[in-house]
Write a protein that holds these residues in place. Sequence first.
Motif, PDB file in Angstrom:
ATOM      1  N   TRP A   1       0.844  -1.185   0.000  1.00 21.54           N
ATOM      2  CA  TRP A   1       0.000   0.000   0.000  1.00 21.54           C
ATOM      3  C   TRP A   1       0.880   1.235   0.000  1.00 21.54           C
ATOM      4  O   TRP A   1       2.085   1.168   0.220  1.00 21.54           O
ATOM      5  CB  TRP A   1      -0.954   0.005   1.199  1.00 21.54           C
ATOM      6  N   THR A   2       0.255   2.369  -0.242  1.00 23.94           N
ATOM      7  CA  THR A   2       0.942   3.649  -0.235  1.00 23.94           C
ATOM      8  C   THR A   2       0.381   4.480   0.900  1.00 23.94           C
ATOM      9  O   THR A   2      -0.831   4.492   1.119  1.00 23.94           O
ATOM     10  CB  THR A   2       0.738   4.386  -1.581  1.00 23.94           C
ATOM     11  N   SER A   3       1.267   5.169   1.610  1.00 24.86           N
ATOM     12  CA  SER A   3       0.835   6.030   2.703  1.00 24.86           C
ATOM     13  C   SER A   3       1.993   6.903   3.144  1.00 24.86           C
ATOM     14  O   SER A   3       3.160   6.525   2.999  1.00 24.86           O
ATOM     15  CB  SER A   3       0.359   5.190   3.889  1.00 24.86           C
ATOM     16  N   THR A   4       1.665   8.071   3.698  1.00 26.56           N
ATOM     17  CA  THR A   4       2.690   8.910   4.302  1.00 26.56           C
ATOM     18  C   THR A   4       2.919   8.510   5.754  1.00 26.56           C
ATOM     19  O   THR A   4       3.826   9.002   6.401  1.00 26.56           O
ATOM     20  CB  THR A   4       2.285  10.394   4.242  1.00 26.56           C
ATOM     21  N   GLY A   5       2.099   7.621   6.271  1.00 32.13           N
ATOM     22  CA  GLY A   5       2.218   7.167   7.649  1.00 32.13           C
ATOM     23  C   GLY A   5       3.290   6.113   7.814  1.00 32.13           C
ATOM     24  O   GLY A   5       3.919   5.671   6.848  1.00 32.13           O
ATOM     25  N   SER A   6       3.467   5.671   9.059  1.00 26.92           N
ATOM     26  CA  SER A   6       4.529   4.703   9.323  1.00 26.92           C
ATOM     27  C   SER A   6       4.075   3.478  10.117  1.00 26.92           C
ATOM     28  O   SER A   6       4.826   2.515  10.229  1.00 26.92           O
ATOM     29  CB  SER A   6       5.674   5.389  10.075  1.00 26.92           C
ATOM     30  N   THR A   7       2.879   3.495  10.669  1.00 23.67           N
ATOM     31  CA  THR A   7       2.412   2.358  11.463  1.00 23.67           C
ATOM     32  C   THR A   7       1.002   1.973  11.019  1.00 23.67           C
ATOM     33  O   THR A   7       0.139   2.840  10.854  1.00 23.67           O
ATOM     34  CB  THR A   7       2.407   2.701  12.966  1.00 23.67           C
ATOM     35  N   PHE A   8       0.783   0.665  10.866  1.00 18.99           N
ATOM     36  CA  PHE A   8      -0.478   0.193  10.290  1.00 18.99           C
ATOM     37  C   PHE A   8      -0.969  -1.042  11.024  1.00 18.99           C
ATOM     38  O   PHE A   8      -0.196  -1.784  11.630  1.00 18.99           O
ATOM     39  CB  PHE A   8      -0.284  -0.127   8.803  1.00 18.99           C
ATOM     40  N   ASP A   9      -2.280  -1.245  10.951  1.00 21.22           N
ATOM     41  CA  ASP A   9      -2.926  -2.447  11.476  1.00 21.22           C
ATOM     42  C   ASP A   9      -3.522  -3.196  10.295  1.00 21.22           C
ATOM     43  O   ASP A   9      -4.077  -2.580   9.385  1.00 21.22           O
ATOM     44  CB  ASP A   9      -4.043  -2.090  12.455  1.00 21.22           C
ATOM     45  N   LEU A  10      -3.419  -4.532  10.303  1.00 19.60           N
ATOM     46  CA  LEU A  10      -4.001  -5.372   9.266  1.00 19.60           C
ATOM     47  C   LEU A  10      -4.877  -6.430   9.903  1.00 19.60           C
ATOM     48  O   LEU A  10      -4.611  -6.879  11.014  1.00 19.60           O
ATOM     49  CB  LEU A  10      -2.915  -6.082   8.454  1.00 19.60           C
ATOM     50  N   GLU A  11      -5.899  -6.828   9.170  1.00 22.52           N
ATOM     51  CA  GLU A  11      -6.724  -7.966   9.564  1.00 22.52           C
ATOM     52  C   GLU A  11      -7.126  -8.693   8.296  1.00 22.52           C
ATOM     53  O   GLU A  11      -7.521  -8.076   7.318  1.00 22.52           O
ATOM     54  CB  GLU A  11      -7.963  -7.525  10.334  1.00 22.52           C
ATOM     55  N   TRP A  12      -7.009 -10.028   8.291  1.00 22.67           N
ATOM     56  CA  TRP A  12      -7.345 -10.804   7.099  1.00 22.67           C
ATOM     57  C   TRP A  12      -8.093 -12.070   7.479  1.00 22.67           C
ATOM     58  O   TRP A  12      -8.029 -12.549   8.597  1.00 22.67           O
ATOM     59  CB  TRP A  12      -6.098 -11.136   6.284  1.00 22.67           C
ATOM     60  N   GLY A  13      -8.801 -12.568   6.469  1.00 20.13           N
ATOM     61  CA  GLY A  13      -9.547 -13.809   6.623  1.00 20.13           C
ATOM     62  C   GLY A  13     -10.123 -14.226   5.293  1.00 20.13           C
ATOM     63  O   GLY A  13      -9.980 -13.526   4.284  1.00 20.13           O
ATOM     64  N   VAL A  14     -10.791 -15.363   5.274  1.00 25.01           N
ATOM     65  CA  VAL A  14     -11.437 -15.860   4.062  1.00 25.01           C
ATOM     66  C   VAL A  14     -12.443 -14.801   3.594  1.00 25.01           C
ATOM     67  O   VAL A  14     -13.125 -14.168   4.415  1.00 25.01           O
ATOM     68  CB  VAL A  14     -12.123 -17.213   4.338  1.00 25.01           C
ATOM     69  N   ALA A  15     -12.517 -14.583   2.293  1.00 25.93           N
ATOM     70  CA  ALA A  15     -13.363 -13.528   1.728  1.00 25.93           C
ATOM     71  C   ALA A  15     -14.750 -13.534   2.353  1.00 25.93           C
ATOM     72  O   ALA A  15     -15.371 -14.585   2.494  1.00 25.93           O
ATOM     73  CB  ALA A  15     -13.464 -13.693   0.215  1.00 25.93           C
ATOM     74  N   GLY A  16     -15.200 -12.350   2.768  1.00 26.77           N
ATOM     75  CA  GLY A  16     -16.505 -12.196   3.378  1.00 26.77           C
ATOM     76  C   GLY A  16     -16.501 -12.322   4.896  1.00 26.77           C
ATOM     77  O   GLY A  16     -17.553 -12.188   5.522  1.00 26.77           O
ATOM     78  N   PHE A  17     -15.333 -12.542   5.510  1.00 27.72           N
ATOM     79  CA  PHE A  17     -15.298 -12.684   6.970  1.00 27.72           C
ATOM     80  C   PHE A  17     -15.742 -11.381   7.634  1.00 27.72           C
ATOM     81  O   PHE A  17     -15.639 -10.302   7.056  1.00 27.72           O
ATOM     82  CB  PHE A  17     -13.900 -13.093   7.455  1.00 27.72           C
ATOM     83  N   ALA A  18     -16.242 -11.482   8.850  1.00 30.03           N
ATOM     84  CA  ALA A  18     -16.650 -10.304   9.621  1.00 30.03           C
ATOM     85  C   ALA A  18     -15.416  -9.712  10.287  1.00 30.03           C
ATOM     86  O   ALA A  18     -14.690 -10.418  10.992  1.00 30.03           O
ATOM     87  CB  ALA A  18     -17.674 -10.698  10.676  1.00 30.03           C
ATOM     88  N   ARG A  19     -15.166  -8.420  10.011  1.00 32.85           N
ATOM     89  CA  ARG A  19     -14.020  -7.770  10.640  1.00 32.85           C
ATOM     90  C   ARG A  19     -14.129  -7.913  12.152  1.00 32.85           C
ATOM     91  O   ARG A  19     -15.182  -7.770  12.732  1.00 32.85           O
ATOM     92  CB  ARG A  19     -13.927  -6.302  10.227  1.00 32.85           C
TER      93      ARG A  19
END
Length: 169
Positions: free
Chosen positions: A47-65
């Motif tokens: 991804w592109t960003s001017t920031g420096s710290t990020f959070d990610l969450e992943w799962g099988v398509a359609g999962f509830a965040r």
Amino acid sequence: GVRTISGNKEDCVSEAAVIAACTTVPCDTPTELTATNIINNRAKINWTSTGSTFDLEWGVAGFARGSGTSQNGVTGTNFTISNLTELTAYDVYIRQNCTDLLSDWVKVSFTTLGACPQGSLLFSSQAQIDAFAVNYPNCTQLGGYLAISGTNITNLDGLSNLTSIGSYL
């Protein structure tokens, strides 16, 4: 209505000073999300960003965040997700973490490859053989045949993990 500003430290004695002190810089949402280097069990999220710290969450398509796998405090603008299941569609959510603020979540989706391609294969160039090694690094058994033809093929190292072929070579 009437507003009164009092009892503050010397920097916050006017409406303008309070607004300036209390207005936060927005935490920008990451942009230009991509999934690259996708194979059967991992993918690189960029991804592109001017920031420096990020959070990610992943799962099988359609999962509830909130129910996926999370990785918080990622520094940099890419992250490789491992231990994925082959031939599976995934959603990945990313947000910038600005300590006191969080950006909106944004999503990128991708589907993992199989450990080996389905069917038979025909290679007619060195580039195709080299690409096979990159795209299917865990492939050891082909179900169909494998045909190699071409005068510019000089190296078969990209096929070195193959241990069996279902039909003919």
